[in-house]
Design an enzyme around this catalytic site. Structure first.
Site, PDB file in Angstrom:
ATOM      1  N   GLN A 168       2.011   8.103   2.487  1.00  0.00           N
ATOM      2  CA  GLN A 168       2.189   9.531   2.654  1.00  0.00           C
ATOM      3  C   GLN A 168       1.281  10.087   3.755  1.00  0.00           C
ATOM      4  O   GLN A 168       1.686  10.940   4.534  1.00  0.00           O
ATOM      5  CB  GLN A 168       1.905  10.262   1.344  1.00  0.00           C
ATOM      6  CG  GLN A 168       2.021  11.764   1.405  1.00  0.00           C
ATOM      7  CD  GLN A 168       3.432  12.230   1.745  1.00  0.00           C
ATOM      8  OE1 GLN A 168       4.396  11.500   1.521  1.00  0.00           O
ATOM      9  NE2 GLN A 168       3.547  13.430   2.274  1.00  0.00           N
ATOM     10  N   GLU A 169       0.057   9.599   3.817  1.00  0.00           N
ATOM     11  CA  GLU A 169      -0.909  10.143   4.769  1.00  0.00           C
ATOM     12  C   GLU A 169      -0.598   9.755   6.209  1.00  0.00           C
ATOM     13  O   GLU A 169      -0.696  10.584   7.113  1.00  0.00           O
ATOM     14  CB  GLU A 169      -2.324   9.664   4.409  1.00  0.00           C
ATOM     15  CG  GLU A 169      -2.925  10.330   3.177  1.00  0.00           C
ATOM     16  CD  GLU A 169      -3.394  11.748   3.450  1.00  0.00           C
ATOM     17  OE1 GLU A 169      -3.284  12.203   4.602  1.00  0.00           O
ATOM     18  OE2 GLU A 169      -3.873  12.414   2.517  1.00  0.00           O
ATOM     19  N   SER A 170      -0.254   8.507   6.450  1.00  0.00           N
ATOM     20  CA  SER A 170      -0.177   8.020   7.823  1.00  0.00           C
ATOM     21  C   SER A 170       1.045   7.177   8.126  1.00  0.00           C
ATOM     22  O   SER A 170       1.235   6.778   9.283  1.00  0.00           O
ATOM     23  CB  SER A 170      -1.424   7.172   8.134  1.00  0.00           C
ATOM     24  OG  SER A 170      -1.435   5.996   7.322  1.00  0.00           O
TER      25      SER A 170
END
Length: 733
Positions: free
Chosen positions: A597-599
């Site tokens: 989700q983050e990267s």
């Protein structure tokens, strides 16, 4: 000479001269048994049997028969006695000889490679051009540069095929000063040309042509953002309309809507470009310019499909009366926009105090367009209103309607889950169980499938136990073959040369925007295979937005295959994820879900807020954590360091919230101060209610995405959960 005899002699020679060397696979996908690829026989080698590739379009393997979605297993040791005993047919012999030749080249052993490559272009026509290319490389390794060059020159005189880009590249490496120029001219979109352009740009930083090539054919690269700005600022007079379109598309893809809005007016005059010019200025707050741009779209393309959408956006800039007039035009002239335009008009009337007319429009929306997304959203809004007022019976009726009528809408899993929750609260355990079982069977990939599994008592980790749960993790041996592409792409991928397959595919497809469903999936799949995770996940994920009926059918066929989901939820950085998750006493699949989700697994990505790396760590937070663990030197762009720091912080947030993962994950996104405030305001008696009440839409979506990712990794990589889910779906569906 038989293949097994060739291998036997070469193995003896290898042991005599290189006793430390062993036959091994050094690149590509690590898979398990040759018999499996031979069992697939000719299934993966369809349509093309010669050495040429149609340059305009890669072959699309049809998805109608499910058998065309092929999974393969490749050998770890091609020269083992068992694998050689299994060989014998032309195709299998060719594959093994090609693979062993490339392995020999990788060791710098040109003589051995030439033995395997002798007559291979004839014996293995599926990769004839690549056999010639490898022969030229092997000849150069033996010192015979003249013959190597002659072979490459003969190749580049043939009609354009993707392998010619490789031949030009190798000719340049042999000292032909014009070869790379010809590569840039004939195959500017190829990965080899892009790499050469980037290398040359370092020596010629002001080159207009090199900057334009990168902006056009490598727009997603981090260093191209500055190149786009430079082209638009310093070379505007030299840019052609197609160049402006490439620059504008690059801005749009990076959410730089203001710059995009300024660039699109110089691009070719199309409905898409005029809409984006208007919308870009709209988002950037250039209201007067946006109004003028929308009006130009309406004047020049009054019936274009995107014009209807543009009228709805345009209405947002106008006084109520004028806005309603625009929405009436959208309703009357653009059937696809009518449901959303009705909803937008009702909201305007509500805000103007005319609730009676607004209610009539909403009822019309539900009666005339019951299956629309706008109808599903309205039903869910009403369900929430009934729920908040304590009217669970009518809340259930609205949720049931979504579940039954709007079952393809993204809200449907949520509606089904809350129907079950509300049934349980009203004491109807049977209906609750039915709802949870149906959500789990019908929407197995959704966040609410995980929540339903929890309600059914499955051992999948709850909000409170997820952190400490240690799942069994088994990565699949089999990998889905690309469902599109020429025989070269199929064979190279099957043999594990995924980077070669990727280069061939990219050279063949170029910057085409009209990819079929199979081609778009193949494009994303190959990007993922070479580590372009963000673009690959986006390409595959965007298939859900294909709304043509035939495209939807093709997408559904892909989704039915487990390989589709393994592509969409890849498992890179396995060792540091497992290692640091164990050290921090974290569930490794939760960590993986958060990184995705983050990267999207891009190690050097940076956000506009300054967060860096896989787990998107703010530098000040990284320093604070590094001080806590006495880490003197680190880099946030280094995967190992980033995961080491990020997992410590994720464990810290879990400690702060007594291992309640929903609060820990929310805190990772929004900060501990906000989460503490929300707990005080909304309480935590029911974590599902807490999630619904999170006032930041970004954080609410983040929590559901991270935990939804966790669930998908669990159902894909934990065999116990995967088997239980498969049995459940078979019994329900």
């Amino acid at each position: 000479m038989a293949l097994r005899e060739i291998v036997k002699q070469q193995s003896q020679r290898q042991r005599q001269h290189h006793p430390a060397n062993r036959w091994c696979i050094g690149t590509g996908i690590v898979l398990a048994t040759l018999l499996s690829i031979l069992a697939c026989g000719e299934r993966g080698t369809r349509q093309e049997t010669g050495s040429s590739v149609k340059p305009a379009r890669e072959t699309v393997l049809p998805l109608e028969p499910e058998q065309s979605l092929i999974s393969v297993v490749l050998p770890q040791d091609l020269a083992s006695p068992d694998n050689l005993a299994a060989a014998g047919d032309r195709l299998s012999d060719g594959r093994i000889r090609y693979r062993l030749a490339v392995e020999a080249i990788a060791r710098g052993d040109g003589d051995t490679a030439l033995v395997y490559l002798d007559q291979l272009a004839t014996d293995y026509p599926e990769l004839a051009d690549y056999a010639r290319l490898q022969r030229a490389i092997a000849l150069n390794l033996t010192g015979d540069r003249a013959r190597a060059r002659a072979l490459l020159v003969a190749m580049v005189r043939a009609p354009d095929t993707p392998v010619l880009a490789e031949a030009f590249y190798q000719l340049g490496r042999l000292g032909d000063e014009t070869a790379h120029d010809k590569l840039l001219a004939r195959f500017p979109h190829s990965p080899r040309a892009i790499a050469i352009a980037r290398e040359r740009l370092s020596a010629e930083p002001n080159s207009f042509q090199l900057q334009l090539l990168l902006a056009t054919y490598d727009p997603a690269a981090a260093d191209v953002a500055a190149i786009r700005d430079r082209l638009a600022r310093d070379f505007a007079e030299r840019l052609m309309p197609a160049d402006w379109e490439a620059i504008a598309d690059g801005y749009w893809a990076r959410w730089q809507y203001g710059q995009a809005g300024n660039a699109y007016p110089n691009a070719p005059t199309t409905p898409r470009n005029l809409y984006r010019a208007a919308r870009g200025k709209h988002i950037a707050g250039q209201t007067t310019a946006a109004i003028a741009a929308y009006q130009r779209l309406f004047a020049e393309f009054p019936t274009a499909e995107i014009t209807g959408f543009g009228r709805r956006r345009y209405a947002l800039l106008l006084p109520v009366g004028e806005a309603i007039a625009q929405l009436d035009l959208a309703i009357a002239e653009f059937p696809k926009e009518a449901p959303a335009a009705l909803r937008q008009k009702a909201d305007l009337l509500d805000n103007a105090g005319d609730t009676a007319r607004a209610d009539v429009l909403r009822d019309r929306l539900l009666s005339d367009y019951p299956e629309s997304d706008a109808a599903a959203e309205l039903r869910w809004e009403r369900a929430q209103q009934h729920w908040q007022s304590g009217d669970l019976a009518n809340a259930q009726l609205q949720a049931q309607a979504i579940f039954d009528i709007n079952f393809d809408n993204s809200i449907a899993p949520k509606a089904g889950y809350w129907f079950g929750k509300w049934s349980a609260q009203r004491g109807d355990r049977d209906r609750a169980r039915w709802a949870f079982e149906t959500v789990l069977a019908r929407y197995p990939e959704s966040y609410y499938a995980w929540r339903s599994a929890v309600q059914l008592g499955w051992d999948v980790g709850t909000f409170e136990t997820l952190r400490a749960r240690i799942p069994e993790i088994v990565k699949p041996d089999e990998h889905l073959l690309p469902p599109a592409g020429s025989i070269e792409v199929q064979e190279l991928y099957r043999l594990g040369f995924v980077e070669d397959a990727w280069r061939h595919w990219k050279t063949a497809t170029g910057d085409r925007a009209d990819l079929s469903v199979s081609e778009q999936f193949t494009d994303g799949m190959l990007d993922l295979a070479v580590g372009n995770y963000l673009r690959g996940i986006q390409q595959v994920g965007d298939l859900r937005d294909r709304d043509e009926p035939g495209d939807r059918d093709q997408w559904q066929l892909l989704r039915a295959h487990p390989g589709y989901w393994h592509v969409l939820f890849p498992f890179p950085y396995e060792i540091p994820v497992r290692t640091w998750s164990k050290t921090r006493q974290l569930n490794p699949l939760l960590v993986l879900g958060l990184i995705r989700q983050e990267s999207a697994f891009e190690a050097d990505i940076a956000s506009s807020a300054g967060a860096q790396g896989l787990m998107q760590i703010i530098p000040s937070t990284g320093k604070w954590v590094a001080d806590k663990i006495d880490l003197k030197t680190y880099s946030l762009s280094d995967p190992e360091d980033n995961i080491r720091l990020g997992t410590w912080y994720l464990r810290y947030t879990h400690r702060e919230y007594d291992d309640r993962s929903v609060l820990a994950v929310a805190s990772y996104n929004a900060g501990p101060g906000n989460v503490a405030k929300w707990v005080r305001r909304y309480g935590y008696n029911d974590p599902d209610v807490f999630v619904e009440n999170i006032p930041f839409s970004e954080t609410k979506g983040y929590v559901e995405s991270v935990l939804g990712n966790y669930w998908n990794y669990l159902r894909l990589y934990d065999p116990t959960v995967a088997q239980k889910l498969a049995r459940h779906r078979n019994s329900e569906l």
